[in-house]
Design an enzyme around this catalytic site. Structure first.
Site, mmCIF file in Angstrom:
data_model
loop_
_atom_site.group_PDB
_atom_site.id
_atom_site.type_symbol
_atom_site.label_atom_id
_atom_site.label_comp_id
_atom_site.label_asym_id
_atom_site.label_seq_id
_atom_site.Cartn_x
_atom_site.Cartn_y
_atom_site.Cartn_z
ATOM 1 N N MET A 1 -33.410 -19.578 -24.134
ATOM 2 C CA MET A 1 -34.660 -19.789 -24.872
ATOM 3 C C MET A 1 -35.070 -21.261 -24.865
ATOM 4 O O MET A 1 -36.266 -21.590 -24.802
ATOM 5 C CB MET A 1 -34.506 -19.295 -26.309
ATOM 6 C CG MET A 1 -34.097 -17.824 -26.433
ATOM 7 S SD MET A 1 -35.304 -16.687 -25.733
ATOM 8 C CE MET A 1 -36.609 -16.814 -26.942
ATOM 9 N N GLY A 2 -34.107 -22.153 -24.959
ATOM 10 C CA GLY A 2 -34.415 -23.585 -24.941
ATOM 11 C C GLY A 2 -34.891 -24.127 -26.276
ATOM 12 O O GLY A 2 -35.702 -25.056 -26.317
ATOM 13 N N CYS B 1 -25.284 -24.774 -28.848
ATOM 14 C CA CYS B 1 -26.433 -24.323 -28.065
ATOM 15 C C CYS B 1 -26.176 -24.564 -26.583
ATOM 16 O O CYS B 1 -25.977 -25.704 -26.165
ATOM 17 C CB CYS B 1 -27.708 -25.053 -28.482
ATOM 18 S SG CYS B 1 -29.087 -24.637 -27.402
ATOM 19 N N LYS C 1 -33.973 -19.656 -37.322
ATOM 20 C CA LYS C 1 -33.809 -20.141 -35.951
ATOM 21 C C LYS C 1 -33.350 -21.599 -36.003
ATOM 22 O O LYS C 1 -33.856 -22.389 -36.802
ATOM 23 C CB LYS C 1 -35.157 -20.046 -35.218
ATOM 24 C CG LYS C 1 -35.221 -20.741 -33.862
ATOM 25 C CD LYS C 1 -34.377 -20.046 -32.810
ATOM 26 C CE LYS C 1 -34.370 -20.802 -31.471
ATOM 27 N NZ LYS C 1 -33.367 -20.226 -30.538
ATOM 28 N N GLY D 1 -26.979 -10.059 -33.611
ATOM 29 C CA GLY D 1 -27.914 -10.743 -32.736
ATOM 30 C C GLY D 1 -28.592 -9.791 -31.768
ATOM 31 O O GLY D 1 -29.696 -9.293 -32.023
ATOM 32 N N ASN E 1 -29.842 -14.980 -22.453
ATOM 33 C CA ASN E 1 -31.000 -15.760 -22.867
ATOM 34 C C ASN E 1 -30.839 -17.227 -22.539
ATOM 35 O O ASN E 1 -29.727 -17.758 -22.504
ATOM 36 C CB ASN E 1 -31.256 -15.607 -24.377
ATOM 37 C CG ASN E 1 -30.447 -16.597 -25.202
ATOM 38 O OD1 ASN E 1 -30.856 -17.749 -25.388
ATOM 39 N ND2 ASN E 1 -29.273 -16.175 -25.676
#
Ligand code: DHB
Length: 314
Positions: free
Chosen positions: A75-76, A134, A49, A274, A73
């Site tokens: 997720m942060g 990201c 990750k 993924g 998603n």
């Protein structure tokens, strides 16, 4: 007739791997027990990750949802901090030959540089995936969409870190942008590029509630899965043309052996999984591996290098 059995061996950044399939960063690779299962799965490598300097809890839930043709998603960046993943890589090196790639995603340029300096000190670590894409941190644009910032970060990255560095790229949608990013990447000794991260900032609505299906960022999140396969294939193939000496990791919309085959036709040396891994679990590697091997056998290939990048044009 001599019938040589096909295999899925590949090389990534000069390292020989037993399979061209692996997880995509972010899926089933945050906690040690997940990572250990990936190390023991029939995949060619593991990526962790994306990490930051310190532990992060990430965004509020619900922050991931399955949707008809994929996932969304936000997720942060929940993760256990870089040292957790470096410790894991140390442990694995003592007991397994599996390549474990460290993914890093600092929240700022400066944090990325600090992360690279720390990663550079690790003895066991062999390869880094620097995440330029990201999409889920409010107020932080994706570095990969800013060509000047990307160049600046890569310049500093290769100054402070002597270990091989690959980069995870966002999807590009304009021919000029492919050219611009390729000209940045061409100026650095990039170990590989991974195309693509999720398509950022999609919006999915729950038809029963008329509300967004995930909570963070007002419901906006990265879209993955089958929705993004044409975009992923285009990015793999365009960068294969523009960066002929850089290994390409294809990521996006791989549900079965045919999808993986198509990524390789477009130029991928390795394929990351993924959404399908999230939805189906670790057994997807063995299934997709068998499906891909069957396609090779039907087409008379014995290895992926025989058709890598050999996409036909009409
Ligand atoms: C996250 C999502 C991404 O697509 C990524 O590249 C890194 C982090 C996240 O939301 O945690």
């Amino acid at each position: 007739m001599l019938n040589i059995l096909p295999n899925l061996t590949t090389t990534l950044a000069g390292k020989a791997l037993q399979s061209c399939l692996m997880n995509a960063s972010g899926v089933f690779c945050t906690e040690k027990d997940e990572l250990l299962q990936l190390v023991n799965a029939s995949s060619g490598a593991v990526v962790t990750k994306s990490c930051t300097l310190e532990y992060r809890a990430g965004n509020p839930s619900p922050r991931y949802a399955d949707i008809p043709f994929g996932s969304i998603n936000s997720m942060g960046l929940p993760n256990n901090g870089i040292q957790y993943y470096l410790n894991f890589i140390d442990e694995v090196e003592k007991q397994s030959d599996k390549l474990v790639i460290l993914s890093i995603a600092g929240l700022s340029h400066q944090e990325n540089i600090e992360l690279l300096k720390i990663a550079n000190q690790s003895n066991a670590l062999q390869l880094i995936e620097l995440n330029l894409s990201c999409p889920n941190i409010a107020g932080k644009p994706q570095t990969g969409y800013d060509f000047v910032a990307s160049r600046d970060l890569l310049q500093k990255a290769f100054e402070v870190c002597q270990k091989p560095i690959g980069v995870k790229l966002p999807p590009y949608f304009d021919m000029v942008h492919f050219d611009e990013m390729a000209s940045v990447l061409n100026d650095f000794p990039i170990a590989y590029i991974c195309c693509v991260n999720s398509i950022g900032n999609g919006l999915v609505i729950d038809k029963n509630t008329d509300a967004t299906i995930i909570k963070p960022k007002n419901g906006f999140g990265g879209v993955g899965g089958l929705y993004i396969k044409p975009t992923a294939l285009a990015n793999v193939n365009k960068f294969y043309e523009l960066l002929p000496h850089v290994d390409i990791v294809g990521c996006g919309g791989v549900q079965n052996g045919q999808d993986a085959y198509e990524h390789i036709l477009c130029g991928a040396s390795m394929i990351q999984i993924g959404t399908t891994l999230w939805q189906q679990g670790i057994s997807c590697f063995a299934r997709i591996e068998n499906e891909l091997l069957q396609i090779l056998q039907q087409k008379g290939y014995t290895s992926i290098k025989e058709f890598k990048g050999k996409l036909g044009r009409i």
